[in-house]
Design an enzyme around this catalytic site. Structure first.
Site, PDB file in Angstrom:
ATOM      1  N   GLU A  35       4.850   1.413   4.553  1.00 43.50           N
ATOM      2  CA  GLU A  35       4.291   2.302   3.533  1.00 43.50           C
ATOM      3  C   GLU A  35       4.037   3.632   4.221  1.00 43.50           C
ATOM      4  O   GLU A  35       3.137   3.744   5.047  1.00 43.50           O
ATOM      5  CB  GLU A  35       2.988   1.739   2.976  1.00 43.50           C
ATOM      6  CG  GLU A  35       2.269   2.670   2.024  1.00 43.50           C
ATOM      7  CD  GLU A  35       0.851   2.206   1.703  1.00 43.50           C
ATOM      8  OE1 GLU A  35      -0.028   3.079   1.508  1.00 43.50           O
ATOM      9  OE2 GLU A  35       0.611   0.983   1.639  1.00 43.50           O
ATOM     10  N   ARG A  39       0.533  11.969   3.602  1.00 42.56           N
ATOM     11  CA  ARG A  39      -0.593  12.744   4.139  1.00 42.56           C
ATOM     12  C   ARG A  39      -0.137  13.757   5.179  1.00 42.56           C
ATOM     13  O   ARG A  39      -0.961  14.429   5.781  1.00 42.56           O
ATOM     14  CB  ARG A  39      -1.611  11.800   4.799  1.00 42.56           C
ATOM     15  CG  ARG A  39      -2.386  10.956   3.833  1.00 42.56           C
ATOM     16  CD  ARG A  39      -3.483  10.223   4.586  1.00 42.56           C
ATOM     17  NE  ARG A  39      -3.330   8.792   4.422  1.00 42.56           N
ATOM     18  CZ  ARG A  39      -3.848   7.882   5.226  1.00 42.56           C
ATOM     19  NH1 ARG A  39      -4.534   8.244   6.277  1.00 42.56           N
ATOM     20  NH2 ARG A  39      -3.674   6.598   4.996  1.00 42.56           N
ATOM     21  N   THR A  62      -0.376   6.855  -0.517  1.00 41.27           N
ATOM     22  CA  THR A  62      -1.240   8.006  -0.791  1.00 41.27           C
ATOM     23  C   THR A  62      -0.595   8.933  -1.818  1.00 41.27           C
ATOM     24  O   THR A  62      -0.678  10.159  -1.712  1.00 41.27           O
ATOM     25  CB  THR A  62      -1.613   8.773   0.504  1.00 41.27           C
ATOM     26  OG1 THR A  62      -1.813   7.842   1.564  1.00 41.27           O
ATOM     27  CG2 THR A  62      -2.914   9.541   0.317  1.00 41.27           C
ATOM     28  N   LYS A 122      -3.894  -2.507  -5.505  1.00 42.72           N
ATOM     29  CA  LYS A 122      -4.377  -2.338  -4.137  1.00 42.72           C
ATOM     30  C   LYS A 122      -5.905  -2.344  -4.203  1.00 42.72           C
ATOM     31  O   LYS A 122      -6.488  -1.570  -4.968  1.00 42.72           O
ATOM     32  CB  LYS A 122      -3.856  -1.001  -3.598  1.00 42.72           C
ATOM     33  CG  LYS A 122      -4.465  -0.545  -2.288  1.00 42.72           C
ATOM     34  CD  LYS A 122      -3.853   0.803  -1.902  1.00 42.72           C
ATOM     35  CE  LYS A 122      -4.483   1.377  -0.658  1.00 42.72           C
ATOM     36  NZ  LYS A 122      -3.790   2.600  -0.206  1.00 42.72           N
TER      37      LYS A 122
END
Length: 196
Positions: A35, A39, A62, A122
């Site tokens: 994953e 960022r 993210t 999640k």
């Protein structure tokens, strides 16, 4: 797809040139999934390079805006993970037939995810939100939901999460810790992937 791996390395890689070495280490360690968190400036490039290898299942993490979904999709993402629940992100993923796992930490957010047609979420930030006891409580109320706890999970705590039937997988960074990636310690990355 996610549940096939049980552990998802959550990657923050600042140097796209190291993507192939990282991919090789994940594969060597028996964990051919990543994953890539959105960022860093080079996140889409890292994702693309990992996806082009062909021996990894690569997703984007993210992701908080629909535009990032498009960017991830174009880079080769096979799934999207978000720290929270954005209907806009979920709907864009659904339009692209891209599996999406939004972040939740409350019953209200789980209901919102169910309303959007999702059954895998999640649980984030897992440890800060009560850890496994909270997962157990939420799973009792929502037996149709599968959880991917992420946030503060360690190699030591991962097994207790994975032993719970409602947990599809866990996300973690112990095998791709910042110091390992910065130091290009690919052998250690591979070793940590093989711990579980």
């Amino acid at each position: 797809m996610i549940g096939d791996f049980r552990v998802i390395p959550v990657v923050v890689l600042h140097d796209p040139a190291s993507a192939d070495d990282l991919g090789a280490a994940l594969v060597a360690g028996g964990l051919p999934i990543a994953e890539v968190t959105f960022r860093t400036e080079g996140a889409a490039t890292v994702l693309r390079r990992l996806a082009q290898r062909g021996d990894l299942t690569v997703g984007a993490g993210t992701v908080i805006k629909a535009a990032q979904v498009d960017q991830a999709y174009e880079a080769g993402a096979r799934f999207v993970v978000s720290p929270g629940l954005s209907a806009e992100v979920v709907r864009r993923c659904q339009a692209l037939h891209l599996p999406v796992i939004p972040g939740v930490s409350t019953a209200t957010e789980i209901i919102a995810a169910l309303d959007l047609g999702l059954d895998t979420v999640k649980f984030f930030p897992a440890e800060a939100s009560g850890g496994l006891p909270t997962v157990k409580a939420l799973a009792a109320a929502f037996p149709q939901v599968r959880f991917v706890p992420t946030g503060g999970i360690t190699a030591q705590s991962a097994r207790s999460y994975l032993d719970h039937p409602a947990v599809a997988a866990v996300g973690g960074s112990w095998m791709v810790a910042p110091d390992l990636l910065a130091g290009k310690k690919w052998d250690e990355v591979a070793e940590r992937c093989a711990i579980l």
